[in-house]
Design a protein around this motif. Structure first.
Motif, PDB file in Angstrom:
ATOM      1  N   CYS A  99     178.805  85.231  68.099  1.00 19.43           N
ATOM      2  CA  CYS A  99     179.678  85.036  69.272  1.00 19.43           C
ATOM      3  C   CYS A  99     179.331  83.684  69.886  1.00 19.43           C
ATOM      4  O   CYS A  99     178.222  83.485  70.356  1.00 19.43           O
ATOM      5  N   LEU A 157     177.970  80.927  69.435  1.00 17.77           N
ATOM      6  CA  LEU A 157     176.945  80.164  68.684  1.00 17.77           C
ATOM      7  C   LEU A 157     175.955  81.157  68.076  1.00 17.77           C
ATOM      8  O   LEU A 157     175.687  82.198  68.678  1.00 17.77           O
ATOM      9  N   PRO A 158     175.373  80.845  66.920  1.00 16.38           N
ATOM     10  CA  PRO A 158     174.276  81.685  66.432  1.00 16.38           C
ATOM     11  C   PRO A 158     173.118  81.614  67.439  1.00 16.38           C
ATOM     12  O   PRO A 158     172.758  80.503  67.872  1.00 16.38           O
ATOM     13  N   SER A 159     172.582  82.749  67.861  1.00 11.34           N
ATOM     14  CA  SER A 159     171.514  82.738  68.872  1.00 11.34           C
ATOM     15  C   SER A 159     170.262  82.055  68.334  1.00 11.34           C
ATOM     16  O   SER A 159     169.769  82.396  67.262  1.00 11.34           O
ATOM     17  N   ASP A 213     176.439  89.020  66.845  1.00  7.33           N
ATOM     18  CA  ASP A 213     175.355  88.440  67.650  1.00  7.33           C
ATOM     19  C   ASP A 213     175.931  87.880  68.936  1.00  7.33           C
ATOM     20  O   ASP A 213     176.524  86.802  68.945  1.00  7.33           O
ATOM     21  N   ALA A 214     175.782  88.678  70.029  1.00 10.91           N
ATOM     22  CA  ALA A 214     176.207  88.219  71.366  1.00 10.91           C
ATOM     23  C   ALA A 214     174.977  88.167  72.267  1.00 10.91           C
ATOM     24  O   ALA A 214     175.015  88.589  73.434  1.00 10.91           O
ATOM     25  N   LEU A 215     173.862  87.645  71.707  1.00  8.53           N
ATOM     26  CA  LEU A 215     172.617  87.577  72.487  1.00  8.53           C
ATOM     27  C   LEU A 215     172.637  86.364  73.408  1.00  8.53           C
ATOM     28  O   LEU A 215     172.538  86.480  74.624  1.00  8.53           O
ATOM     29  N   PHE A 216     172.799  85.180  72.793  1.00  6.48           N
ATOM     30  CA  PHE A 216     172.790  83.951  73.599  1.00  6.48           C
ATOM     31  C   PHE A 216     173.853  82.985  73.078  1.00  6.48           C
ATOM     32  O   PHE A 216     174.159  82.949  71.902  1.00  6.48           O
ATOM     33  N   ASN A 266     177.348  85.492  77.331  1.00  5.87           N
ATOM     34  CA  ASN A 266     177.513  85.649  75.874  1.00  5.87           C
ATOM     35  C   ASN A 266     177.487  87.145  75.579  1.00  5.87           C
ATOM     36  O   ASN A 266     178.348  87.663  74.847  1.00  5.87           O
TER      37      ASN A 266
HETATM   38  K   LIG Z   1     175.492  84.313  70.099  1.00  2.00           K
END
Ligand SMILES: [K+]
Ligand SMILES: NC(=O)C1=CN([C@@H]2O[C@H](COP(=O)(O)OP(=O)(O)OC[C@H]3O[C@@H](n4cnc5c(N)ncnc54)[C@H](O)[C@@H]3O)[C@@H](O)[C@H]2O)[C@H](O)CC1
Length: 449
Positions: A146, A148-150, A114-117, A57
């Motif tokens: 990105c 899904l919302p983390s 948001d590309a955390l998870f 992600n």
């Molecule tokens: K994300």
């Protein structure tokens, strides 16, 4: 119609693409480029902060950062941790700019990505990460997720840690159940699907605008479908259903009632008999306003016609086995579902599928997220519906619309999906001040659009 895949199904679809000689890096490049394209169209050249997690992600985030910077946009990247996967390491190596360590000092930007998870989330975000994520989100004007919302669990719609509200979620290959399940669905904002060359079977899909059978100019009222409704103790409810069925295009609507129902349009015929085995019946409807009259349900179950069973009709069933061979569509909300099927483990789609298999019925499992499940394994997820649908009588209207779709010749699963879609669309047209009577009228406009 947009396909929906679970995290596991997504991973095997990704593996099939890799076996067919597409590399993970190529998938990631397409995902990141698709994310950048959607962001640019949605928000234009706004300075952006990309938060990258340790997995793929985050990898998508590094790729998107590169594409946005190539468009001359001011891009900063803050990493929660170093990339753990080879593909994410590759993506980071392609990012020419700085990578800050996400900390309490990380400064916000007008736009946050948001590309955390994504589909690899296993638990809620750790305390420190969550606080930084929420602080930076709350200070951004535009928030884009990105995939899904983390913090949102991919398959169940549950939030494993606090999740901010996003303006848009860009997902890849297929939607995920959480994009259309409560409460995660209400955090996603507009869901955009980017094609990255992944094949996805649509047996789970988002319900789209129905394709209704064309009206035959030489046809007569029975061709357009006869809906026969059985009134119970509270005739006002079945009246709403009957009006909705008529407005949804049934050729002929009639109501069996022991006493005349006021306010029904003359086009709707009232009978004091109940010939439930009249071959011309396209769909029987029982349940709205039934009250304590189980004998009416028993009568309906002697009919060979397709049928919609709603509200008290579901409560009086008692045993789901009574629906076997009945060609039935049932429309329970969560309380009615639990009373009929007891406790079933798993996500809402899993529960609905288990109920459909036990009963051989198509199940419209209503709620802030409504899904339609068929015994053959198909699941339709309703697009977000207006919150003002939660008002008295809207369930009666839905039952009437579905009965009309069934009577017009759609198979049970398609008829239920069409009814759910038209019901939501009609609510949007009717607007926030609507009452169920307005909703029945708005169905006509929903059909016309
Ligand atoms: K994300
Ligand atoms: N499936 C596809 O077709 C494509 C998916 N892409 C993107 O890849 C992610 C999924 O990536 P993955 O590496 O499997 O997992 P995540 O990046 O979501 O998570 C990273 C990693 O983090 C660990 N972890 C999980 N939960 C936590 C937590 N709460 N705190 C700390 N660490 C956590 C766990 O080890 C995870 O593996 C998908 O969403 C897409 O964005 C491809 O790039 C494109 C094709």
């Amino acid at each position: 119609m947009r396909p929906i895949l679970t995290a596991d199904q997504m991973r095997s679809a990704e593996q099939r693409a890799i076996d067919a000689s597409t590399s993970v890096e190529q998938l990631m490049e397409r995902a990141g480029a698709g994310l950048a394209e959607a962001v640019n169209r949605f928000a234009g050249p706004m300075p952006v902060l990309v938060l990258c997690g340790p997995g793929n992600n985050g990898g998508d985030g590094y790729v998107a950062a590169r594409h946005l910077a190539e468009r001359g946009i001011e891009v900063r990247v803050a990493a929660l941790a170093d990339p753990a996967s080879d593909a994410a390491k590759w993506a980071r190596s392609q990012w020419a700019g700085e990578v800050e360590a996400l900390s309490d000092e990380t400064a916000e930007a007008p736009m946050l990505i948001d590309a955390l998870f994504g589909t690899g989330l296993k638990r809620g975000l750790e305390e420190a990460a969550s606080e930084r994520f929420l602080r930076l989100s709350s200070r951004s004007k535009i928030r884009i997720a990105c995939d899904l919302p983390s913090g949102a669990d991919t398959d169940t719609g549950t939030l494993l840690s606090q999740v901010p509200e996003f303006d848009m979620t860009v997902t890849f290959g297929a939607l995920k159940p959480s994009h259309r399940l409560y409460p995660a669905m209400h955090r996603c904002g507009r869901v955009v699907l980017a094609d990255i060359g992944i094949e996805a079977l649509p047996d789970w899909h988002e319900i789209g605008r129905p394709a209704l059978p064309p009206l035959d100019p030489a046809g007569h009222k029975y061709d357009r479908g006869l809906v026969h409704a059985l009134a119970g103790k509270m005739p006002g409810a079945i009246a709403l259903s009957a009006i909705a069925a008529a407005r949804a295009g049934a050729g002929y609507v009639r109501v069996s009632t022991s006493r005349p129902i006021d306010g029904l349009p003359a086009a709707i015929v009232q009978l004091d008999t109940a010939e439930v085995n009249d071959e011309r019946i396209g769909c029987l409807l029982v349940g709205p306003g039934l009250g304590d009259a189980p004998q009416v349900l028993t009568l309906a179950l002697t009919s060979r016609s397709p049928k919609v069973i709603d509200a008290d009709g579901i409560t009086h069933l008692g045993d789901p086995e009574r629906l076997r061979g009945q060609d039935a569509i049932i429309t329970p909300h969560s309380g009615e579902f639990a009373r009929l099927f007891g406790k079933i483990e798993g996500s809402k789609p899993d529960q609905a599928l288990e109920g459909a298999r036990r009963s051989e019925a198509v199940i419209v499992y209503k709620g802030p997220d409504t899904i339609v499940a068929a015994p053959d394994g198909r699941v339709g997820f309703a697009p977000p519906a207006p919150p003002w649908l939660a008002s008295a009588g809207t369930g009666d209207v839905l039952a009437g619309i579905i009965a009309a779709m069934r009577a017009r010749g759609l198979p049970a699963f398609e008829a239920a999906c069409a009814g759910v879609w038209l019901h939501g669309r009609a609510a949007e047209i009717a607007g926030p001040q609507m009452i169920a009577d307005d909703l029945a009228r708005a169905v006509q406009q929903a059909l016309a659009l």
